[in-house]
Scaffold this motif. Structure first.
Motif, PDB file in Angstrom:
ATOM      1  N   GLU A 100       0.828  -1.219   0.000  1.00 39.42           N
ATOM      2  CA  GLU A 100       0.000   0.000   0.000  1.00 39.42           C
ATOM      3  C   GLU A 100       0.856   1.261   0.000  1.00 39.42           C
ATOM      4  N   ALA A 101       2.058   1.148   0.575  1.00 36.93           N
ATOM      5  CA  ALA A 101       2.960   2.305   0.560  1.00 36.93           C
ATOM      6  C   ALA A 101       3.795   2.353  -0.722  1.00 36.93           C
ATOM      7  N   GLY A 102       3.498   1.448  -1.655  1.00 39.33           N
ATOM      8  CA  GLY A 102       4.155   1.524  -2.960  1.00 39.33           C
ATOM      9  C   GLY A 102       5.518   0.874  -3.056  1.00 39.33           C
ATOM     10  N   GLU A 147      -6.793 -10.824  -0.420  1.00 34.44           N
ATOM     11  CA  GLU A 147      -6.614  -9.399  -0.145  1.00 34.44           C
ATOM     12  C   GLU A 147      -5.242  -8.920  -0.665  1.00 34.44           C
ATOM     13  N   ILE A 148      -4.230  -9.732  -0.477  1.00 34.63           N
ATOM     14  CA  ILE A 148      -2.904  -9.349  -0.980  1.00 34.63           C
ATOM     15  C   ILE A 148      -2.923  -9.232  -2.508  1.00 34.63           C
ATOM     16  N   VAL A 149      -3.580 -10.171  -3.144  1.00 30.63           N
ATOM     17  CA  VAL A 149      -3.670 -10.092  -4.609  1.00 30.63           C
ATOM     18  C   VAL A 149      -4.310  -8.772  -5.023  1.00 30.63           C
ATOM     19  N   ARG A 150      -5.416  -8.422  -4.342  1.00 32.22           N
ATOM     20  CA  ARG A 150      -6.112  -7.172  -4.701  1.00 32.22           C
ATOM     21  C   ARG A 150      -5.251  -5.950  -4.429  1.00 32.22           C
ATOM     22  N   ALA A 195      -3.871  -3.241  -7.130  1.00 33.31           N
ATOM     23  CA  ALA A 195      -4.204  -1.829  -7.000  1.00 33.31           C
ATOM     24  C   ALA A 195      -2.934  -0.974  -6.949  1.00 33.31           C
ATOM     25  N   SER A 196      -1.900  -1.515  -6.320  1.00 34.53           N
ATOM     26  CA  SER A 196      -0.677  -0.726  -6.148  1.00 34.53           C
ATOM     27  C   SER A 196       0.159  -0.646  -7.420  1.00 34.53           C
ATOM     28  N   GLY A 197      -0.038  -1.626  -8.281  1.00 35.37           N
ATOM     29  CA  GLY A 197       0.826  -1.689  -9.449  1.00 35.37           C
ATOM     30  C   GLY A 197       2.241  -2.136  -9.128  1.00 35.37           C
ATOM     31  N   LYS A 198       2.431  -2.579  -7.917  1.00 39.32           N
ATOM     32  CA  LYS A 198       3.767  -3.000  -7.510  1.00 39.32           C
ATOM     33  C   LYS A 198       3.905  -4.527  -7.611  1.00 39.32           C
TER      34      LYS A 198
END
Lengths: 377, 377, 377, 377
Positions: free
Chosen positions: D98-100, D118-121, D125-128
């Motif tokens: 979440e912090a990129g 949740e980790i997959v999502r 979302a992060s694109g990381k």
């Protein structure tokens, strides 16, 4: 603990040996790649060193420039690796030792016995380390074998049999490939082909595990591909100073042997067997008993074998980490805790003397020769 | 097809070689055990033969009695196996050949080259078969190797490397055991210990697979257990008539090598590797290609390999059936369909000549010797 | 000691199993091939038997004729081997047992559990031997493994894992080959393909070495070549009566596994590993210790392993001599010295029950089943 | 090319996994060890990080402190490795993503399927990058196997059989050792013992090489050491989405199997076999043909196998360099050249779902379960 500073001469882009040394030096976080003169073409060498993270001011054009640049720096390199063509090792190693640098030299250390003896003397006078990269001796299970022999676990050694025979130069249609051809050209390779290239690894290994030195030898050499001036196959019988009988076969035309470095040591009360293709196992047979498989990382190994193993039993470690083990021992030695097994200049010159003795023997139809450099007779 | 009649001399109760021959002769139902003189103690030999099913009137007290009893019978034996102490082979083989019997002689065929040449001459004159039990050559995958070489599948052979090294005489505390000691006692074993016992199997194998003959050799021999008068370890370098370089190591102190007979053949376009401990696989590597595992019983093998395999691929066949394969070839030869690979008296005398040449070389510090019997020079 | 008289039903010209039995019966000189009904075509069978040395009056046209001919002879056969198509085993074995003959039956002993139980009852009533040819259990090193387990050398057995997986039916383009197809055709093979063909060897081996019986099982079966009605791949999990966990994988589409029969046994204090492709070695690891290689023929083996080995350590013995070992045990049993390990009719019916249980489980998506025949519950 | 900046959470002094990651990240000179929170005891962690060369201001006391310290730095780390106890992976991975930050998470990625999804999502979302350390998949010869399957070189895959079975937890007297015990304690290990620890490596490998996903499974689990609440032995049968049949055995009581991770893949036109104890060879058998030994470093390998090999043919590379290969792929991905084989969060959650499905199946006596996380059904 701060990293030690490391420099390399040779090992330019596309070489095989360069990456092996860089990985070896850096894998365990002990050395920082601080300086380099990586190519005989100065600009290519400087650029490649910088791409590998060497600061621009320490990316040198040749070894002389690097010597001049490093010798007066307060943060000068702690160790230099010499991975240049064989004929240049002597001059470079001598110069760096005389300037007070620790040296790791690729094998063969020199081309002549005289040069080799000179390196021994210079290293002694300098008080610096001059190691030679007999890296197979740094496999954990080779160290285990040596420790077992020294602890008397197989009794007095009667016989050692070692082979370093591969088939990668066995294709006559590829014999003119420059990567292959120079090894059999006296102008580039000196007096010996396959024995000087691979055989001396095996000869060092025999001395290393048996903890003894080769005294005399008799050799039979052949160029099985007729266009070759130097041998591509050799058999060397030898006797060690302590009386052990030795047998060494080396070949580059043994098609199907992909690596082919193995050693068997037979003592009064047991035998040992190790092969570089599966380096994490050591086979041990007590006389009259069953063969046991000793695994890298198992409990109860000798200290040297334990120390040089990174991951648990049955997680194999390979060739690049054997090279890294040489660097581990070098780091310890530089920091004042020298390890017993690190191959040194004396080992280097003994190999050269054995090469010359083997060639002389082969030319004299197998007549036995003293295998030792004059300084060790 | 009626069974052939078979007799054996030697191989009495408790011997190792006796059961191997009986199984070899009878396994495929080709021979009937019809006569025997199994022991140097006449009564024991007669009794044992009868317990093994030999009719009472053909259970003889010694080989002379058997010769006298068999030679005029209309149903006389078709083949006699000689499995007596080495020094008696010559006399017995000669007598049976002269009386017109087919002979299978244990190795070494004779003690001297002169005796060996005499057997060759007698066999030729008699028109009878004189085979020598180099039984390893009858493993299906050894026949496959030979057939591949002959078919040119690995090109001209450059190099052959073979070992027959075990550790079963490696215990110095057991060296006085009579089963061991005689092999190193010149009064019983002749001029050579380990090379004459095991090395000649390897030397025959090299000739057999390469389809060539040993011309010259140089040897290094050692008695690594000092109380031994004859060598327990030897290295023999040789050249074949066609130019192939050969290397042969044999040892009886190689603790941990349980059997230790292997051979590697390297030609211009490929390499082959076989080991007696896993005799059902042959490893073949074409130059520049991948190693392939050839399995006994697979499709497409050469005829000789196919013919001498009894059960399907990956059902292992072992040493006793290699001996049985010698008997298969003998049965064919007796019935008038001689097979090409059956080891004969010429092979036998070549081995003896090589043994004597090796001992002479070792005594002359490795000087090269003609390895051939005078009759084949 | 006079040879025992032996007859065979089935195993006609061109069969694989016929030569294996003939070699097995005759290799050690224990049995004389005295009678035979070798082919479903009477004339071919009679002629072939005579070519193999069977007297004309005992070369029979079918099994009924042979039974009639033998049963009242004073010199009637001591043992009959049944090597006919699977569906005929029951009828023939029953008839010969009832007539007072000793029987060696090929596996599977019968097609149904009911038939199998009937054979057990008939054999008991007759007082005669009814052996089943689970010949892998007669390898010396398998006997050694069993003896080690029984002696407590690996402690209570927790887990047994065995595979009999080969790839010889893996070629879909060859699936219509009659030699292959019948195994997957319910009309000829019954309820199971690969598990009934090879899996039951592995299941018997697990029971044999663990000295325990399979109690319950769960199976997953697949026809990976879709045209097959019966499975060519199966996984069977089981529990033994003593609580040992079992796992058995069998396949005929495992391309590259040439034979693929192996077993691993794990106890509280050690583990054992054996594979049929290299049957002369047994790998033993004491808990917390090193793996040891136990060699056929080494000193100190258990009696059963020693007795069934013919030649010295490291001279491999293979599959045909494992069959011969079954005949050795049979000869001893016929002479009144029964050996403990000879597979019998109870083993035979247990296998059939396990086959039917596995098929039932696979059809019920893996539901656990009692694996035992009703008579042994 | 400047080195990337790397941080690690966990892997403190004395851990096994810490050195493996440090070597993996640094061996090829791609990453600089720039930040760390290595221990759950803040001071020990800070001190250890500094001893390893991490600057004092980036030697953090815990992962939260490290996150706060790194997230706003202009030279913040390019990659963080999470090598903490399993139950903490979820929280840490989520926060860093979440912090990129790019993340490499040890396996198992999470404890529950919900967390895994949740980790997959979050990663999406992060694109990381969120990679999971299924490092065995990065051995060159495993990549070769996958490439061969994808290129159709063994045809459609019918069957995959894989084992990860060792004996290092087989000593009941050592079962209370804390290093061993926690793996079988649901409070620390979750729902599964050996399958969650080792089995999922094998399950991932099956998917990886077959280029397919596990759809359904049936499991049999056992605690062969009775004091254990979680299984120390499991067998899992499965079906892949493309129909491939799968079989997976995993055990920690298989005494004598030192590592015991192997895989066999059988297709319509060939079979492949690989084992982690000798990871530099891949055995390939075309249907109806001979087994070939493919060597790491040989000519003509698929690109992925070539690229991840550092030294020439027959110079073995081992486990630490397989980990390093994961870091090579990560460096490429971070620099915008993602490699196809890098294991990711989807692989991570699939493993967790399979663990839960296997436990459910074992509790339901082997009833088949959907093995997929809901998001991938």
């Amino acid at each position: 603990m701060a990293k030690l500073k490391w420099g390399m001469i040779g090992g330019g882009e596309g070489s095989q040996i360069g990456p092996a040394h860089r990985l070896g030096a850096q894998a365990d976080g002990l050395f920082e790649f601080a300086a380099g003169a990586l190519d005989h073409r100065p600009e290519e060498g400087r650029a490649y060193a910088q791409r590998l993270g060497v600061p621009a001011d320490r990316a040198y054009g040749d070894w002389q420039e690097m010597l001049a640049g490093e010798k007066d720096r307060p943060d000068r390199i702690d160790l230099v690796t010499i991975a240049t063509p064989n004929a240049t090792h002597f001059e470079i190693a001598k110069a760096y030792l005389e300037a007070g640098f620790n040296v790791l030299c690729e094998k063969p250390m020199t081309m002549t016995v005289e040069e080799g003896e000179e390196i021994v003397r210079v290293a002694r006078a300098s008080g610096k380390i001059c190691a030679v990269n007999y890296c197979y001796s740094a496999y954990p299970m080779v160290r285990q074998a040596r420790a077992m022999v020294r602890a008397g676990e197989i009794g007095k050694v009667r016989l050692v049999v070692t082979n370093f025979s591969h088939g990668h130069h066995g294709d006559a249609t590829d014999a003119d490939n420059p990567r292959v051809r120079w090894r059999y050209d006296p102008a580039m390779a000196g007096v010996s082909g396959q024995f000087a290239d691979c055989g001396i690894h095996a000869l060092h290994m025999a001395s290393f595990i048996c903890d003894d030195e080769v005294a005399t030898l008799s050799a039979d050499m052949a160029s099985t591909i007729p266009s070759r001036q130097l041998e591509d196959d050799a058999m060397v019988n030898f006797r060690m100073e302590g009386g052990t009988v030795g047998r060494l076969w080396t070949s580059s035309v043994a098609i199907g042997r992909q690596h082919g470095f193995d050693i068997q040591v037979f003592g009064e009360t047991g035998g040992l067997r190790w092969a570089s293709e599966h380096p994490n196992q050591l086979f041990y047979t007590p006389v009259g008993g069953r063969t046991q498989i000793i695994e890298k990382g198992e409990g109860g190994l000798h200290e040297d074998a334990m120390r040089l193993s990174r991951v648990a039993i049955a997680h194999p470690e390979g060739f690049p980490l054997a090279v890294a083990n040489i660097y581990c021992d070098l780091a310890d030695a530089i920091r004042g805790e020298p390890r017993d097994g690190l191959p040194n200049a004396a080992d280097g010159v003994r190999s050269i003397a054995a090469v010359h003795a083997a060639v002389a023997s082969a030319r004299a139809e197998g007549a036995w020769q003293d295998a030792r450099p004059p300084m060790f007779r």
